[in-house]
Design an enzyme around this catalytic site. Sequence first.
Site, PDB file in Angstrom:
ATOM      1  N   SER A  26       0.864  -1.181   0.000  1.00 52.53           N
ATOM      2  CA  SER A  26       0.000   0.000   0.000  1.00 52.53           C
ATOM      3  C   SER A  26       0.897   1.226   0.000  1.00 52.53           C
ATOM      4  O   SER A  26       2.052   1.146   0.456  1.00 52.53           O
ATOM      5  CB  SER A  26      -0.861  -0.004   1.259  1.00 52.53           C
ATOM      6  OG  SER A  26      -1.469   1.254   1.454  1.00 52.53           O
TER       7      SER A  26
ATOM      8  N   TYR B  11      -1.611  -0.695  10.550  1.00 50.28           N
ATOM      9  CA  TYR B  11      -1.678  -1.049   9.124  1.00 50.28           C
ATOM     10  C   TYR B  11      -0.345  -0.710   8.450  1.00 50.28           C
ATOM     11  O   TYR B  11       0.233  -1.526   7.728  1.00 50.28           O
ATOM     12  CB  TYR B  11      -2.836  -0.279   8.484  1.00 50.28           C
ATOM     13  CG  TYR B  11      -3.081  -0.579   7.021  1.00 50.28           C
ATOM     14  CD1 TYR B  11      -3.563  -1.815   6.622  1.00 50.28           C
ATOM     15  CD2 TYR B  11      -2.850   0.387   6.037  1.00 50.28           C
ATOM     16  CE1 TYR B  11      -3.806  -2.085   5.271  1.00 50.28           C
ATOM     17  CE2 TYR B  11      -3.093   0.127   4.704  1.00 50.28           C
ATOM     18  CZ  TYR B  11      -3.574  -1.107   4.324  1.00 50.28           C
ATOM     19  OH  TYR B  11      -3.820  -1.370   2.995  1.00 50.28           O
TER      20      TYR B  11
END
Length: 261
Positions: free
Chosen positions: A130, A143
Amino acid sequence: MRIDGSTALVTGATGGLGAAIARALAARGASLVLTGRRTEVLEPLAAELGARTIAADLADPADVLRLAAEPVDILVANAGLPGTGAVLDFPVERMDKVLAVNLRAPMVLAKLLATRMVDAGRGQVVLIGSISGKTASPGGAVYSATKFGLRGFAHGMRQDLHGTGVGVSLVQPGFVRDAGMFADAGVALPPGIRTVTPEAVAKGVLRAIERDRAEVDVATAEVRFGGIFGGLFPDVSARVQRRLGGDKVARNLAHGQRGKG
Ligand SMILES: NC(=O)c1ccc[n+]([C@@H]2O[C@H](COP(=O)([O-])OP(=O)(O)OC[C@H]3O[C@@H](n4cnc5c(N)ncnc54)[C@H](OP(=O)(O)O)[C@@H]3O)[C@@H](O)[C@H]2O)c1
């Protein structure tokens, strides 16, 4: 490497990006092994694409080993949990789960599946990271920890496998619209921050495999710039994010993604 005639394992195939990636690989002529926990979503997709399915929970090490026994030429380690929420409010058991699904499972699958790919002299490992693996945001510490970790793993493993015929690629999406964990949260981004489609991410995966790319960012220019800038100047980036309303986006995301996993 050539996708046509290869066999690919796609984790997180029941999710927004996984389904798009599976369809794109099938359209290129790959035989697919699709996995996720929700068989009611997995089975119809597999029927559409003529794929095999394996229901598995990536938080369970025994399930990860079961998946790693599959003879495949391509791994797309796409499954992931959002892991949003401020660190001080983040339950430790949930931290363990996000680490297990987002980081441990892809690392173990990559290691075990690549061992056989190296024996065959051919294969590709694709890890879905990501832009949050390049720069952090409020409410995204856990995350980001997994996605920063995945990035280091991908680049290190790629160097380990240099010359073996097996490539390792990292595909890093920005904010994705229409489907997936960001779209599902129904959160509005600050003005000027744009999104990409799941199909664009799937194309990025094809490019990573076919051209053996180390890193493919699938994001709009401003998100890509934010990733580079935040990696170089974390404090200035944090100030800019606060000015753009990053705290509010973080709160809304954590709210929209609560209960995921
Ligand atoms: N959407 C975005 O904007 C965006 C941006 C950047 C990166 N990403 C990354 O893209 C990847 C796919 O995300 P997405 O947007 O498609 O999310 P999603 O729609 O929420 O899908 C997540 C997938 O992960 C699987 N998964 C979650 N926990 C699992 C577990 N314990 N065991 C097995 N599978 C599990 C889910 O399958 P089951 O629920 O069926 O188990 C589902 O298929 C993730 O790695 C994510 O971090 C997404």
